[in-house]
Design an enzyme around this catalytic site. Structure first.
Site, PDB file in Angstrom:
ATOM      1  N   ASP A   1       0.834  -1.206   0.000  1.00 31.47           N
ATOM      2  CA  ASP A   1       0.000   0.000   0.000  1.00 31.47           C
ATOM      3  C   ASP A   1       0.870   1.258   0.000  1.00 31.47           C
ATOM      4  O   ASP A   1       2.056   1.213   0.338  1.00 31.47           O
ATOM      5  CB  ASP A   1      -0.904  -0.028   1.239  1.00 31.47           C
ATOM      6  CG  ASP A   1      -2.265   0.584   0.987  1.00 31.47           C
ATOM      7  OD1 ASP A   1      -2.368   1.432   0.073  1.00 31.47           O
ATOM      8  OD2 ASP A   1      -3.218   0.240   1.702  1.00 31.47           O
TER       9      ASP A   1
ATOM     10  N   ASP B   1     -10.766   1.853  -3.310  1.00 25.95           N
ATOM     11  CA  ASP B   1     -11.264   1.446  -1.992  1.00 25.95           C
ATOM     12  C   ASP B   1     -12.781   1.336  -1.997  1.00 25.95           C
ATOM     13  O   ASP B   1     -13.382   0.957  -1.002  1.00 25.95           O
ATOM     14  CB  ASP B   1     -10.837   2.470  -0.930  1.00 25.95           C
ATOM     15  CG  ASP B   1      -9.448   2.177  -0.407  1.00 25.95           C
ATOM     16  OD1 ASP B   1      -8.908   1.098  -0.731  1.00 25.95           O
ATOM     17  OD2 ASP B   1      -8.890   3.019   0.316  1.00 25.95           O
TER      18      ASP B   1
HETATM   19  C1  GLA Z   1      -5.790   1.784   2.255  1.00 27.54           C
HETATM   20  C2  GLA Z   1      -6.189   0.663   1.334  1.00 27.54           C
HETATM   21  C3  GLA Z   1      -7.260  -0.189   1.962  1.00 27.54           C
HETATM   22  C4  GLA Z   1      -6.756  -0.721   3.292  1.00 27.54           C
HETATM   23  C5  GLA Z   1      -6.295   0.413   4.171  1.00 27.54           C
HETATM   24  C6  GLA Z   1      -5.612  -0.092   5.408  1.00 27.54           C
HETATM   25  O1  GLA Z   1      -6.816   2.699   2.396  1.00 27.54           O
HETATM   26  O2  GLA Z   1      -6.578   1.170   0.098  1.00 27.54           O
HETATM   27  O3  GLA Z   1      -7.641  -1.239   1.134  1.00 27.54           O
HETATM   28  O4  GLA Z   1      -5.722  -1.630   3.061  1.00 27.54           O
HETATM   29  O5  GLA Z   1      -5.388   1.263   3.511  1.00 27.54           O
HETATM   30  O6  GLA Z   1      -5.188   0.929   6.223  1.00 27.54           O
END
Ligand code: GLA
Length: 710
Positions: free
Chosen positions: A446, A510
């Protein structure tokens, strides 16, 4: 005039080499093996203009008369003249098959530019420049653009924009005189990155119109543009946005532009996608099939990690047919919420007294792969690593202690300065240790913030940071070649061919709301093939929008990607659980087709309907999904075309999911179209030209049609 002619996949690229500036004379439809004397393409000279025809060089320059955006900006440092206006001319060239290398030089300025061109199998053109300082002093480089001419018929621009949870939506405008520029100063690709800039004939669609399109394979600051100059020519291109003073080439040093990927299609955007998808799939490291069904636990538990609950989730996942279990954010030291812990990449001893072993064992003993979330490029000020190494936090000035000013926080986090060798090595060692200790098959990598005031030792460093991230990924992949890596960046803020060269899928957004995902995935799929686009069935009511959708709509949306689940599946019981198990089975049955076939998108006149599908390479099978994304202006959809099938093959079309009598709220009709009961038999030509009458769908519902050759 001597010329290089690259031909491949229905595309011709012709570069004139008349001794002065090499120039792209044609990029578009295949011209066949024989070219006329290209001198016939010399332009007229109008009144009140330069006295010679203006050449759009491979690298546009004022010295050749170009008055649009210059291809190279910079100047020489030191006591001599700054040489602000390069006069590059042909120095040498090499051409073999579908590859060419062209060198230009300005002897006086002490600069050379080498251009590398490859026309790949499906007609995708890959192009980049390398600038070398051949002088005795430093050369300050401000910008180097990769530029291609667009056919005169191209007068309408399409590019993509977005934000968190709404990535990659299209916008269109006429290409009037002037420049349309999309700049990304996020230090990452960005939620709003154009992904692709396309210029086409007016109203070009999914399957009609001529289109020229380019993508910049870079994960740092960048610009993409379409430039229409006063003489009527239009060019498209891209450049890395370099920080002030960021690149000063020492004697003998080089700067390489990121790769620019460009496609031409005479049948709309589907032709562009085909070129990109074929390129991806031809790579030797393209992920091998089948792509496993994923359970990601983020929207099931968020930061509430508990071995008992996670083991129940593993149990539930295995029962449904899940093949990969991914433990998301929250497993490492100090990480009980998003305020602290980033950088402390040690399994939290309080939460996990026996390390992750009990969970990994629970997952792998149930026949699933284990995946782990990491965010290696970031650091919380509240972390052991930031306290121990305040100088590892990137910022505008060198940081010697915890009191130095920091860039503004974003999700309470800062950027780890990976240009610093100590910081880079620490992250490499921690990830390497985790990958060595545990049987981790998959990293969800990420990157959750824009880079602001990004500097190393007081010099802007997005360029070097981006390369350091690439180096980190490359080194870890070399050491752990069997680990797959997902590129996630607050959802879909890092989707580009630079990151995708070193990762195995992207997290498109997301937002797990199926309605939003229909659009996000359609437009992501313009460049990225479905096997590389993570796509999960989220909770019944989407956490990011509050919308509630039937399972069938969520499942059919997730189906056309790298499929997974992301909700508390322990709570799914009875008939809904059977349906969910069925959806997992449906994906497993069709993933080989979805992940290798040709993606097709129909031009449906009713904007409330989207029809897309995938057709097997040999034309024997296809799947189509019809999605109602809004209420329609018409009483019923009527006939909808199913394009892309072999015209003379006879096909059976069947409504596959949900069935005509299925429970749920998909249909709103007194009776379905007649063919639905027993399936329809028709040729590919008939299905493309006439289509089939479709059932009346409620908005935010979808159906799946299975098509098989007889
Ligand atoms: C980001 C990612 C999510 C999740 C969060 C965790 O927002 O896009 O899918 O993994 O971080 O903190």
């Amino acid at each position: 005039m001597p010329a290089i002619h690259l031909r491949q996949g229905g595309i011709s690229l012709v570069i004139g080499l008349d001794g002065g500036c090499p120039q792209v004379l044609h990029w578009g439809a295949d011209l066949g093996p024989e070219l006329p004397d290209l001198g016939i393409l010399d332009d007229a000279v109008p009144h009140s203009a330069l006295d010679v025809p203006v050449v759009l060089g491979l690298l546009p320059q004022a010295s050749a008369g170009w008055r649009g955006r210059p291809g190279l900006c910079g100047h020489r440092l030191g006591d001599g003249p700054p040489g602000f206006s390069p006069r590059l001319s042909l120095h040498g060239w090499f051409h073999h098959g579908r590859e060419a290398t062209i060198e230009q030089a300005d002897e006086e300025l002490g600069l050379s530019v080498t251009t590398f061109l490859t026309l790949h199998d499906g007609g995708l053109l890959e192009m980049r420049h390398e600038v070398a300082n051949r002088g005795g002093t430093d050369f300050a480089l401000d910008a180097v653009s990769v530029v291609l001419p667009v056919g005169r018929a191209g007068t309408e621009i399409l590019d993509l924009t977005g934000r968190w949870c709404r990535e990659r939506h299209p916008q269109r405008r006429p290409a009037g005189q002037g420049t349309w520029v999309r700049s990304g100063r996020h230090g990452r690709t960005g939620h709003d990155s154009p992904l692709l800039m396309a210029v086409g004939t007016p109203g070009f669609g999914n399957r009609h119109g001529k289109v020229w399109a380019g993508h910049f394979g870079w994960s740092g600051d960048h610009e993409q543009f379409v430039d229409t100059v006063a003489d009527g020519r239009t060019v498209m291109g891209a450049a890395e946005l370099l920080g002030s003073g960021e690149v000063a080439l020492g004697p003998g040093e080089k700067y390489a532009t990121p790769r620019y990927f460009a496609a031409y299609s005479d049948h709309g955007l589907d032709g562009i996608s085909e070129a990109f998808h074929r390129w991806f799939r031809a790579r030797s490291h393209h992920p091998s099939m089948p792509r496993p069904v994923v359970l990601n636990v983020w929207e099931a538990v968020y930061f509430n990690h508990d071995l008992g609950v996670l083991t129940e989730l593993a149990d539930s996942a295995a029962e449904l047919g899940v093949e990969r279990f991914v433990l998301d954010d929250g497993w490492f030291r100090h990480r009980r919420n998003d305020l602290a812990g980033l950088g402390d990449w040690y399994v939290d001893e309080g939460l996990w007294p026996d390390g992750l072993h009990p969970l990994v064992e629970a997952v792998t003993s149930r026949g699933m792969q284990f995946g782990l979330w990491v965010e290696p490029e970031m650091v919380n000020a509240d972390s052991d690593v930031a306290r121990a190494h305040p100088d590892w936090i990137a910022g505008p000035a060198p940081r010697h202690d915890a009191g130095s000013p920091l860039p503004l926080p974003w999700r309470h986090q800062q950027v780890l300065d990976l240009v610093n060798p100590g910081a880079w090595q620490y992250i490499y060692d921690r990830l390497d240790a985790l990958l060595s200790e545990y049987p981790i098959s998959y990293l969800k990598w990420d990157q959750n913030r824009d880079l602001a005031e990004m500097g190393h030792d007081g010099v802007p460093s997005v360029h070097r940071q981006t390369l350091a991230v690439y180096r980190l990924l490359d080194a870890l992949r070399a050491a752990h070649p069997r680990v797959e890596i997902e590129s996630c960046s607050s959802g879909g803020a890092r989707v580009d061919l630079g990151i995708l060269e070193r990762t195995d899928r992207i997290w498109a957004s997301d937002c797990n709301d199926a309605l939003e995902r229909q659009a996000i995935q359609r437009w992501t799929g313009l460049v990225v093939p479905p096997e590389l686009v993570g796509s999960h069935i989220g909770p019944t009511t989407a956490h990011t929008t509050g919308r509630t959708h039937d399972l069938s709509f969520r499942a059919l949306t997730a189906l056309f990607g790298h499929f997974g689940l992301e909700w508390d599946i322990r709570q799914v019981r009875g008939a809904e659980r059977d349906e969910l198990r069925g959806a997992v089975g449906l994906y497993k049955r069709h993933r080989a087709l979805i992940h290798t076939g040709t993606m097709v998108r129909a031009d449906v006149p009713d904007p409330s309907l989207m029809l897309h599908g995938v057709v097997a390479g040999d034309g024997t099978r296809a799947l189509f999904a019809l999605a109602a994304v809004a209420t329609s202006y018409s009483e019923q959809p009527g006939r909808v075309a199913l394009p892309g099938l072999a015209p003379d093959t006879l096909y059976r079309v069947e409504l596959c999911y949900p069935g005509p009598d299925a429970a749920g709220t998909t249909f709103v009709q007194a009776s379905p179209p007649a063919w639905v009961a027993g399936g329809a038999l028709a040729s590919g030509r008939f299905l493309a030209e006439v289509g089939l009458p479709m059932p009346v769908l409620n908005p935010e519902h979808a159906i799946l049609l299975e098509v098989t050759a007889r």
